[in-house]
Design a protein around this motif. Structure first.
Motif, short mmCIF file in Angstrom:
data_model
loop_
_atom_site.label_atom_id
_atom_site.label_comp_id
_atom_site.label_asym_id
_atom_site.label_seq_id
_atom_site.Cartn_x
_atom_site.Cartn_y
_atom_site.Cartn_z
N GLU A 139 -23.26 51.47 39.43
CA GLU A 139 -23.01 52.69 40.29
C GLU A 139 -21.89 53.32 39.35
N GLU A 142 -23.43 55.13 36.59
CA GLU A 142 -24.27 56.58 36.94
C GLU A 142 -23.61 57.82 36.90
N THR A 143 -22.04 57.39 36.94
CA THR A 143 -21.33 58.62 37.07
C THR A 143 -20.89 59.16 35.72
N ASP A 145 -21.08 60.67 31.93
CA ASP A 145 -21.90 61.81 31.41
C ASP A 145 -22.45 61.43 30.00
N ASN A 174 -29.11 54.04 33.02
CA ASN A 174 -28.72 54.74 34.08
C ASN A 174 -29.76 56.10 33.99
#
Length: 253
Positions: A139, A142-143, A145, A174
């Motif tokens: 998770e 996934e954040t 960049d 991701n």
């Protein structure tokens, strides 16, 4: 049950951490098992579930009815295939109000079926903790960049005594990584680097160095056929038993 058999089981029960039940199947007129009677149980089985007593029918156990119990298919299969040990991987079971995870095995001996339960609760809880940790880690990834791909090396040879892998498979990628490459199917779990990476040979050379503890930082050559970017930077690091690949789109730079 014969005294000799009972004595053997009693002796065996002191050498194992398994809960043991010995069942005598009850058959209908067609020979199909419809229930089973407990003819022997070791102390651990009785401690786990107070309703386990000699003479009790399986269908009357507080655990569950015979047709619903996770171990029922094992008992039936063992009865129908004498001499073959049938096993069931870890499954949840509530005994005396406490939740457990057990592995079970059953084998037929004469007109009886011996059923064993091994407690795997601690291992299951540890596995769940690891899975929860991995899910939180993913998770977080996934954040970012950046395109993130987790890969597991596939070992085939040993060069001059140095561990060296000549392929790797994708474990996870991701969402950002899927927007960087045109072949999103190539990022599916289980896909091999040698099959889909356009620079697989160079990637594997750098990945092996990263595996040996030397993080790699390289500029990727643009290829309009495979990527949406015209400039990208890739970082390879080893984390545990995986290679973490970070790809940064430098097109705007």
């Amino acid at each position: 049950m014969a005294t000799t058999d009972g004595a053997i089981l009693e002796a065996l029960s002191t050498l194992t951490s398994s809960a043991i039940l010995v069942l005598r199947p009850l058959l209908d007129s067609t020979g199909r098992m419809v229930d089973a009677e407990i003819v022997w149980a070791n102390e651990l089985a009785s401690q786990r579930e107070p309703s386990v007593r000699v003479g009790t029918l399986a269908s009357a156990l507080a655990i569950s009815h015979l047709g619903d119990a996770p171990s029922t298919p094992l008992v039936i299969a063992a009865w129908e295939q004498p001499g073959t040990v049938h096993r069931r991987s870890a499954f949840p079971l509530t005994l005396a109000g406490v939740d457990y995870w057990f592995e079970a095995a059953a084998v037929r001996r004469g007109d009886l079926v011996v059923l064993t339960f091994d407690d795997r609760t601690e291992q299951q809880l540890q596995r769940q903790v690891v899975e929860q940790s991995e899910n939180r880690f993913r998770e977080l990834l996934e954040t970012l960049d950046a395109g993130v791909v987790l890969l597991r090396p596939i070992w085939h040879d040993d060069i001059d005594g140095i561990a060296h892998f000549d392929d790797a498979e994708i474990v996870w990628a991701n969402e950002a990584s899927r927007h960087m490459w045109k072949d999103q199917e190539g990022l599916s779990s289980g896909t091999r680097v040698a099959k889909v990476y356009y620079d697989a040979i160079d990637w594997l050379d750098h990945a092996n160095l990263a595996w040996r503890g030397v993080p790699q930082n390289r500029l990727l050559q643009p290829d309009p056929a495979v990527a949406h970017w015209t400039s990208a930077q890739e970082v390879l690091r080893r984390v545990g038993d995986l290679i973490v690949e970070l790809t940064f789109d430098r097109t705007n730079d």
